[in-house]
Design an enzyme around this catalytic site. Structure first.
Site, mmCIF file in Angstrom:
data_model
loop_
_atom_site.group_PDB
_atom_site.id
_atom_site.type_symbol
_atom_site.label_atom_id
_atom_site.label_comp_id
_atom_site.label_asym_id
_atom_site.label_seq_id
_atom_site.Cartn_x
_atom_site.Cartn_y
_atom_site.Cartn_z
ATOM 1 N N GLY A 1 0.084 -0.937 12.576
ATOM 2 C CA GLY A 1 0.761 -0.560 11.343
ATOM 3 C C GLY A 1 0.577 0.922 11.080
ATOM 4 O O GLY A 1 -0.069 1.635 11.851
ATOM 5 N N TRP B 1 -3.464 -8.862 16.362
ATOM 6 C CA TRP B 1 -3.511 -8.018 15.161
ATOM 7 C C TRP B 1 -4.878 -7.378 15.012
ATOM 8 O O TRP B 1 -5.858 -7.844 15.558
ATOM 9 C CB TRP B 1 -3.119 -8.800 13.914
ATOM 10 C CG TRP B 1 -3.917 -10.027 13.550
ATOM 11 C CD1 TRP B 1 -3.728 -11.294 14.032
ATOM 12 C CD2 TRP B 1 -4.978 -10.116 12.594
ATOM 13 N NE1 TRP B 1 -4.615 -12.160 13.444
ATOM 14 C CE2 TRP B 1 -5.391 -11.467 12.556
ATOM 15 C CE3 TRP B 1 -5.608 -9.190 11.767
ATOM 16 C CZ2 TRP B 1 -6.426 -11.909 11.720
ATOM 17 C CZ3 TRP B 1 -6.641 -9.622 10.942
ATOM 18 C CH2 TRP B 1 -7.031 -10.964 10.915
ATOM 19 N N SER B 2 -4.903 -6.288 14.299
ATOM 20 C CA SER B 2 -6.107 -5.499 14.048
ATOM 21 C C SER B 2 -6.799 -5.018 15.314
ATOM 22 O O SER B 2 -8.015 -5.174 15.473
ATOM 23 C CB SER B 2 -7.093 -6.287 13.176
ATOM 24 O OG SER B 2 -8.014 -5.421 12.559
ATOM 25 N N PRO B 3 -6.073 -4.387 16.241
ATOM 26 C CA PRO B 3 -6.720 -3.868 17.453
ATOM 27 C C PRO B 3 -7.719 -2.755 17.156
ATOM 28 O O PRO B 3 -8.562 -2.441 18.001
ATOM 29 C CB PRO B 3 -5.542 -3.355 18.285
ATOM 30 C CG PRO B 3 -4.476 -3.035 17.281
ATOM 31 C CD PRO B 3 -4.626 -4.087 16.228
ATOM 32 N N GLU C 1 0.733 9.340 16.975
ATOM 33 C CA GLU C 1 -0.495 9.437 17.751
ATOM 34 C C GLU C 1 -0.841 8.112 18.435
ATOM 35 O O GLU C 1 -1.212 8.083 19.602
ATOM 36 C CB GLU C 1 -1.649 9.888 16.849
ATOM 37 C CG GLU C 1 -1.553 11.343 16.435
ATOM 38 C CD GLU C 1 -1.478 12.276 17.642
ATOM 39 O OE1 GLU C 1 -2.343 12.172 18.536
ATOM 40 O OE2 GLU C 1 -0.531 13.091 17.702
ATOM 41 N N ASN C 2 -0.706 7.016 17.709
ATOM 42 C CA ASN C 2 -1.169 5.737 18.246
ATOM 43 C C ASN C 2 -0.354 5.235 19.435
ATOM 44 O O ASN C 2 -0.891 4.575 20.328
ATOM 45 C CB ASN C 2 -1.188 4.683 17.140
ATOM 46 C CG ASN C 2 -2.282 4.948 16.119
ATOM 47 O OD1 ASN C 2 -3.204 5.727 16.367
ATOM 48 N ND2 ASN C 2 -2.188 4.313 14.963
ATOM 49 N N GLN D 1 0.795 -1.222 0.000
ATOM 50 C CA GLN D 1 0.000 0.000 0.000
ATOM 51 C C GLN D 1 0.829 1.274 0.000
ATOM 52 O O GLN D 1 0.342 2.323 -0.419
ATOM 53 C CB GLN D 1 -0.941 0.015 1.213
ATOM 54 C CG GLN D 1 -2.072 -0.991 1.113
ATOM 55 C CD GLN D 1 -3.039 -0.868 2.276
ATOM 56 O OE1 GLN D 1 -2.780 -0.149 3.245
ATOM 57 N NE2 GLN D 1 -4.161 -1.558 2.185
ATOM 58 N N TYR E 1 3.568 -11.502 3.297
ATOM 59 C CA TYR E 1 3.192 -10.101 3.111
ATOM 60 C C TYR E 1 3.846 -9.547 1.854
ATOM 61 O O TYR E 1 5.077 -9.520 1.739
ATOM 62 C CB TYR E 1 3.588 -9.255 4.322
ATOM 63 C CG TYR E 1 2.889 -9.632 5.621
ATOM 64 C CD1 TYR E 1 1.765 -10.452 5.628
ATOM 65 C CD2 TYR E 1 3.360 -9.171 6.835
ATOM 66 C CE1 TYR E 1 1.127 -10.797 6.814
ATOM 67 C CE2 TYR E 1 2.732 -9.510 8.030
ATOM 68 C CZ TYR E 1 1.617 -10.322 8.010
ATOM 69 O OH TYR E 1 0.988 -10.661 9.194
#
Length: 335
Positions: A286, A206-208, A295-296, A28, A55
């Site tokens: 990610g 993954w994907s929190p 920020e995260n 991406q 990946y």
């Protein structure tokens, strides 16, 4: 700076926010941006990095290796995985056979430019290969010094227990599981988490942010923002589609006042919610832009009160997925 946690009951410490490069590096975002994101992660105190051979069909490992070139190897914790088809996707380019594991670890190390990885993970359970063969191959990878620890991803409680029993017999332990987990997707809570905790395994989830839905940027009744994951035809749109329902998006919008009252952004609230659970070793995050990471990572160290956790549950209500049967691997390996 990002806090550290033990990986399960092992002695290995990893950053509770770990940088993951699925759906970004080699796919991406351009390599230069990906490298900038990795360097930003390092500047923010993240030393744990998760990738996989599949990946971007091995390119993500190459990009991560390039981004980490010149860093002190002993100061990093590098995770990768094996199972899904890679390369030309021939009959032995997939699964957890001895052949694929032994060739897989060598390929990953070559692309990463490293002598070993800290954690090597079975990306799914392989029904087509005897579990004994898989565990023996992982034992040999550890004895060869190519991986320091072994973990799994998206295994059921029964598979985890059987794998740990064999691993113990062969002189090593499974230290982690890497499942999907978020305030919207809680399928591991009923069976996988109790079993893993009993066996000393931590969860690297993954994907929190539920593919970004918990960021609040997707609004009910409206088209997704241009350039968002929900518009990505390379895979992101398909993954997020299950959440793009008006009932889910409406419930997620009810989290905004909760985040505001806690002094957090919605992404920070989503990550902080995951990190409140003692069974979590790390949340994978990610980024397609360095500023997202800045920020995260502010979610690290945040303590949410019981009232806040209860308010999140009330807001999301019955849109939360809890069915433990949804933890599964493909019955038939992709060829």
């Amino acid at each position: 700076m990002v806090a550290y946690r033990h990986l399960g009951s092992s002695g290995l410490k990893i950053t509770e926010i770990t940088y993951g490069n699925w759906l970004t590096h080699g796919s991406q975002v351009e390599a230069d941006t990906a490298i900038d994101c990795v360097h930003t992660a390092l500047d923010l105190g993240i030393t744990s990095f998760d990738t996989a051979d599949v990946y971007a069909n091995t390119v993500a490992e190459e990009v991560l290796g390039q981004a980490l070139k010149g860093q002190r190897r002993e100061s990093l914790e590098i995770f990768t995985k094996v199972y899904w088809p890679v390369g030309p996707k021939g009959p032995n380019d997939v699964g957890l056979s001895r052949k694929h594991i032994m060739e897989g670890i060598d390929g990953s190390l070559r692309r990463l430019g490293m002598d070993y990885v800290d954690l090597y993970q079975a990306h799914r359970y392989d029904y087509a290969t005897p579990l004994e063969e898989t565990m023996q191959a992982f034992a040999d990878v550890v004895r060869a010094g190519k991986a320091l620890y072994i973990g799994v991803s998206e295994w059921t409680a029964e598979q985890i227990r059987a794998g740990q029993e064999l691993a113990t017999q062969m002189g090593f332990r499974l230290v982690s599981n890497q499942p999907q987990y978020s305030a919207l997707w809680r399928v591991i809570e009923d069976k996988v988490v109790p079993t893993s905790t009993e066996l000393g395994m931590g969860q690297i989830v993954w994907s929190p942010m539920a593919e970004g839905v918990l960021s609040g940027k997707y609004l009910p009744g409206q088209q997704p923002p241009a350039g968002s994951r929900a518009t990505d035809e390379k895979g992101g749109k398909e993954m997020i589609s299950r959440w793009m329902r008006d009932d889910v998006l409406t419930a997620v919008q009810q989290l905004k006042p909760i985040a505001d009252d806690a002094g957090l952004s919605m992404p920070q609230l989503a990550i902080a919610w995951v990190l409140q659970h003692a069974f979590i070793s790390a949340a994978l995050v990610g980024a397609s832009r360095p500023e997202q990471l800045v920020e995260n990572v502010k979610a690290s160290g945040v303590k949410l009160g019981d009232d806040v956790m209860a308010a999140i549950d009330a807001a999301l209500g019955d849109v939360v997925e809890r069915d433990p049967a949804l933890t599964r691997s493909p019955e038939q390996r992709p060829a």
